[in-house]
Design a protein around this motif. Structure first.
Motif, PDB file in Angstrom:
ATOM      1  N   GLY A   1     -35.407  20.700 -21.363  1.00  0.00           N
ATOM      2  CA  GLY A   1     -36.133  20.263 -20.399  1.00  0.00           C
ATOM      3  C   GLY A   1     -35.930  21.338 -19.066  1.00  0.00           C
ATOM      4  O   GLY A   1     -36.357  20.890 -17.943  1.00  0.00           O
ATOM      5  N   ILE A   2     -35.226  22.343 -19.249  1.00  0.00           N
ATOM      6  CA  ILE A   2     -35.440  23.339 -18.250  1.00  0.00           C
ATOM      7  C   ILE A   2     -36.305  24.374 -18.141  1.00  0.00           C
ATOM      8  O   ILE A   2     -36.808  25.084 -19.116  1.00  0.00           O
ATOM      9  CB  ILE A   2     -33.654  23.977 -18.259  1.00  0.00           C
ATOM     10  CG1 ILE A   2     -32.811  23.322 -18.182  1.00  0.00           C
ATOM     11  CG2 ILE A   2     -33.772  25.253 -17.295  1.00  0.00           C
ATOM     12  CD1 ILE A   2     -31.469  23.828 -18.566  1.00  0.00           C
ATOM     13  N   ASP A   3     -37.241  24.257 -17.177  1.00  0.00           N
ATOM     14  CA  ASP A   3     -38.437  25.277 -17.168  1.00  0.00           C
ATOM     15  C   ASP A   3     -37.923  26.723 -16.670  1.00  0.00           C
ATOM     16  O   ASP A   3     -37.962  26.947 -15.504  1.00  0.00           O
ATOM     17  CB  ASP A   3     -39.181  24.672 -15.964  1.00  0.00           C
ATOM     18  CG  ASP A   3     -40.593  25.455 -15.906  1.00  0.00           C
ATOM     19  OD1 ASP A   3     -40.728  26.433 -16.701  1.00  0.00           O
ATOM     20  OD2 ASP A   3     -41.378  25.070 -14.923  1.00  0.00           O
ATOM     21  N   ALA A   4     -37.547  27.477 -17.485  1.00  0.00           N
ATOM     22  CA  ALA A   4     -37.379  28.973 -17.407  1.00  0.00           C
ATOM     23  C   ALA A   4     -38.281  29.883 -17.961  1.00  0.00           C
ATOM     24  O   ALA A   4     -38.635  29.749 -19.181  1.00  0.00           O
ATOM     25  CB  ALA A   4     -35.818  28.982 -18.004  1.00  0.00           C
ATOM     26  N   THR A   5     -38.536  30.888 -17.248  1.00  0.00           N
ATOM     27  CA  THR A   5     -39.698  31.962 -17.705  1.00  0.00           C
ATOM     28  C   THR A   5     -38.683  33.145 -17.612  1.00  0.00           C
ATOM     29  O   THR A   5     -37.801  33.515 -16.871  1.00  0.00           O
ATOM     30  CB  THR A   5     -40.774  32.071 -16.918  1.00  0.00           C
ATOM     31  OG1 THR A   5     -40.511  32.107 -15.446  1.00  0.00           O
ATOM     32  CG2 THR A   5     -41.388  30.790 -16.894  1.00  0.00           C
ATOM     33  N   LEU A   6     -38.990  34.100 -18.649  1.00  0.00           N
ATOM     34  CA  LEU A   6     -38.314  35.391 -18.788  1.00  0.00           C
ATOM     35  C   LEU A   6     -39.409  36.450 -18.766  1.00  0.00           C
ATOM     36  O   LEU A   6     -40.330  36.278 -19.709  1.00  0.00           O
ATOM     37  CB  LEU A   6     -37.462  35.159 -20.230  1.00  0.00           C
ATOM     38  CG  LEU A   6     -36.934  36.668 -20.815  1.00  0.00           C
ATOM     39  CD1 LEU A   6     -35.822  37.206 -19.619  1.00  0.00           C
ATOM     40  CD2 LEU A   6     -36.341  36.503 -22.132  1.00  0.00           C
ATOM     41  N   GLU A   7     -39.102  37.543 -18.095  1.00  0.00           N
ATOM     42  CA  GLU A   7     -39.727  39.006 -18.185  1.00  0.00           C
ATOM     43  C   GLU A   7     -38.846  39.966 -18.914  1.00  0.00           C
ATOM     44  O   GLU A   7     -37.680  40.054 -18.090  1.00  0.00           O
ATOM     45  CB  GLU A   7     -40.726  39.251 -16.937  1.00  0.00           C
ATOM     46  CG  GLU A   7     -41.555  38.070 -16.603  1.00  0.00           C
ATOM     47  CD  GLU A   7     -42.387  38.751 -15.416  1.00  0.00           C
ATOM     48  OE1 GLU A   7     -43.664  38.986 -15.222  1.00  0.00           O
ATOM     49  OE2 GLU A   7     -41.398  39.080 -14.184  1.00  0.00           O
ATOM     50  N   ILE A   8     -39.384  40.658 -19.741  1.00  0.00           N
ATOM     51  CA  ILE A   8     -38.295  41.916 -20.301  1.00  0.00           C
ATOM     52  C   ILE A   8     -39.369  43.070 -20.096  1.00  0.00           C
ATOM     53  O   ILE A   8     -40.366  43.219 -20.641  1.00  0.00           O
ATOM     54  CB  ILE A   8     -38.467  41.408 -21.874  1.00  0.00           C
ATOM     55  CG1 ILE A   8     -37.461  40.022 -22.027  1.00  0.00           C
ATOM     56  CG2 ILE A   8     -37.552  42.677 -22.317  1.00  0.00           C
ATOM     57  CD1 ILE A   8     -37.475  39.883 -23.447  1.00  0.00           C
ATOM     58  N   ALA A   9     -38.595  43.871 -19.311  1.00  0.00           N
ATOM     59  CA  ALA A   9     -39.110  45.432 -18.990  1.00  0.00           C
ATOM     60  C   ALA A   9     -38.471  46.375 -20.093  1.00  0.00           C
ATOM     61  O   ALA A   9     -37.342  46.300 -20.594  1.00  0.00           O
ATOM     62  CB  ALA A   9     -38.725  45.695 -17.809  1.00  0.00           C
ATOM     63  N   GLY A  10     -39.372  47.256 -20.705  1.00  0.00           N
ATOM     64  CA  GLY A  10     -38.810  47.969 -21.506  1.00  0.00           C
ATOM     65  C   GLY A  10     -39.909  48.269 -22.763  1.00  0.00           C
ATOM     66  O   GLY A  10     -40.590  47.435 -23.091  1.00  0.00           O
ATOM     67  N   GLU A  11     -39.600  49.319 -23.383  1.00  0.00           N
ATOM     68  CA  GLU A  11     -40.466  49.571 -24.580  1.00  0.00           C
ATOM     69  C   GLU A  11     -39.713  50.153 -25.797  1.00  0.00           C
ATOM     70  O   GLU A  11     -38.324  50.566 -25.415  1.00  0.00           O
ATOM     71  CB  GLU A  11     -41.312  50.661 -24.232  1.00  0.00           C
ATOM     72  CG  GLU A  11     -42.656  50.762 -25.399  1.00  0.00           C
ATOM     73  CD  GLU A  11     -43.185  49.407 -25.506  1.00  0.00           C
ATOM     74  OE1 GLU A  11     -42.614  48.713 -26.463  1.00  0.00           O
ATOM     75  OE2 GLU A  11     -44.183  49.140 -24.964  1.00  0.00           O
ATOM     76  N   ASP A  12     -40.072  50.084 -26.982  1.00  0.00           N
ATOM     77  CA  ASP A  12     -39.354  50.674 -28.163  1.00  0.00           C
ATOM     78  C   ASP A  12     -39.421  52.097 -28.068  1.00  0.00           C
ATOM     79  O   ASP A  12     -40.175  52.733 -27.304  1.00  0.00           O
ATOM     80  CB  ASP A  12     -39.931  49.912 -29.481  1.00  0.00           C
ATOM     81  CG  ASP A  12     -41.447  50.168 -29.740  1.00  0.00           C
ATOM     82  OD1 ASP A  12     -41.903  51.492 -29.621  1.00  0.00           O
ATOM     83  OD2 ASP A  12     -41.995  49.440 -30.073  1.00  0.00           O
TER      84      ASP A  12
END
Length: 363
Positions: free
Chosen positions: A212-223
């Motif tokens: 029930g924790i409202d967490a958002t994640l953004e990941i910067a980077g590329e392969d």
């Protein structure tokens, strides 16, 4: 300062506003021309070089033949520009090219080890044996290098941690911890590769969602392929976990965008399986973002868990989720880690320190 590289970066990895200028001022040495290789062969001192090469794996000879044209181009370019010393910022192909330029054309060189020696291919004894000096980014790698190469190392060796510019990576507004129960903004940055543990971080977000924790994640980077490699596999895992609405892959973004994302984030996390040291951690800490990493590789030489950041074991999304949740619920601890993380970078991991090490070594 002159810049050399073996080849231009893939288009998908070109993201900075200074990229075009850097590419324009870089001399690219990649050359598979048989003529250029043939022109290099008569200059090879077969006796001394042969003795060197006989000490390396037989398969290493193929790498030598591939690198010869680039070594010749490097030596000729340096001679034409009056350059007497080259620093190889990698122990892979760049180090082989500079070592060959030294053994055949007498160009002085040095090199830096940024990760486990096994990541950089065969012939490490040859690459290190004739260097004017060498640098290593952590004490852990320093010990491993000495054990592996021993007498093949140059007489002068320096510890040269990677670093960032704290003056550029500073906040425009004070850090504000998340309000308990409010949406939590997470940010991560690192190339898209399974060893960076982004899939573990996405799983941690899925576990937080279940709680029930409202967490958002953004990941910067590329392969490494510029978006045509591991990117798709990671996105498929995010979809499988049911968090595509909470986890966003930003791709390669420029330094200003990374700084903006860090300033907006409540917490920074990177779940690497093994990390030689971690510039992404340094950037987050310099920006005063409470930082969660993994107790892997050389990271404990950067982060003292509980003092200037938090460390969890790698490959443990459950513990990662626990740590994120506990930290997000503790504003006082967030503020303390924000302040101490910034202090750790300004005192010990400024990029100026690494640059000064090279200047002193070359001088």
């Amino acid at each position: 300062m002159a810049l050399f590289s073996t080849r231009p970066p893939p288009p998908g990895l070109i993201s900075h506003d200074w990229s075009d200028a850097a590419i324009a001022r870089t001399t690219y040495l990649g050359d598979l021309s048989p003529l250029n290789a043939a022109l290099a062969l008569p200059r090879i001192p077969l006796g001394a070089l042969g003795d060197d090469l006989r000490r390396e794996p037989h398969a290493f000879l193929r790498d030598v033949l591939i690198a010869l044209p680039a070594a010749r181009r490097l030596a000729l370019e340096c001679r034409a520009r009056g350059i007497t010393h080259v620093h190889a910022h990698s122990c892979g192909r760049a180090a082989l090219i500079t070592a060959l330029a030294n053994r055949i054309w007498g160009l002085s060189y040095s090199l830096t080890l940024h990760g486990p020696l096994s990541d950089y291919g065969p012939g490490q004894g040859f690459k290190w044996r004739h260097a004017a000096f060498g640098t290593v980014i952590t004490h852990k790698l320093e010990r491993e290098l000495a054990k592996a190469l021993g007498p093949d190392l140059p007489d002068r060796m320096f510890l040269q941690p990677m670093g960032v510019d704290p003056a550029a990576l500073t906040r425009s507004t004070p850090y504000t911890p998340p309000d308990p129960g409010a949406p939590l903004r997470l940010f991560s940055c690192g190339r898209l590769n399974v060893v960076k543990g982004h899939q573990d971080l996405a799983q941690a977000v899925a576990l937080l969602k279940q709680r029930g924790i409202d967490a958002t994640l953004e990941i910067a980077g590329e392969d490494d392929a510029g978006g045509t490699g591991y990117h798709a596999a990671l996105q498929a895992e995010i979809d499988r976990l049911g968090v595509s609405d909470r986890v966003t892959l930003l791709g390669a973004i420029d330094a200003d965008a990374v700084r903006d994302k860090l300033e907006q984030a409540h917490l920074f996390a990177l779940a690497s399986w093994h990390e030689p040291l971690g510039v992404a951690y340094m950037e987050a800490m310099s920006m005063g973002v409470p930082t969660i990493g993994t107790d892997a590789g050389g990271v404990p030489e950067l982060i003292t868990s509980g003092r200037d950041g938090l460390l969890v074991p790698p490959k443990r999304p459950d513990l990662l989720a626990d740590t994120i949740a506990a930290l997000a619920a503790d504003p006082t601890r967030c503020l303390a880690l924000s302040e101490q993380g910034r202090t750790r970078i300004t005192e010990s991991f400024s990029s100026a320190r690494g640059a000064q090490t090279l200047v002193e070594g070359i001088g």
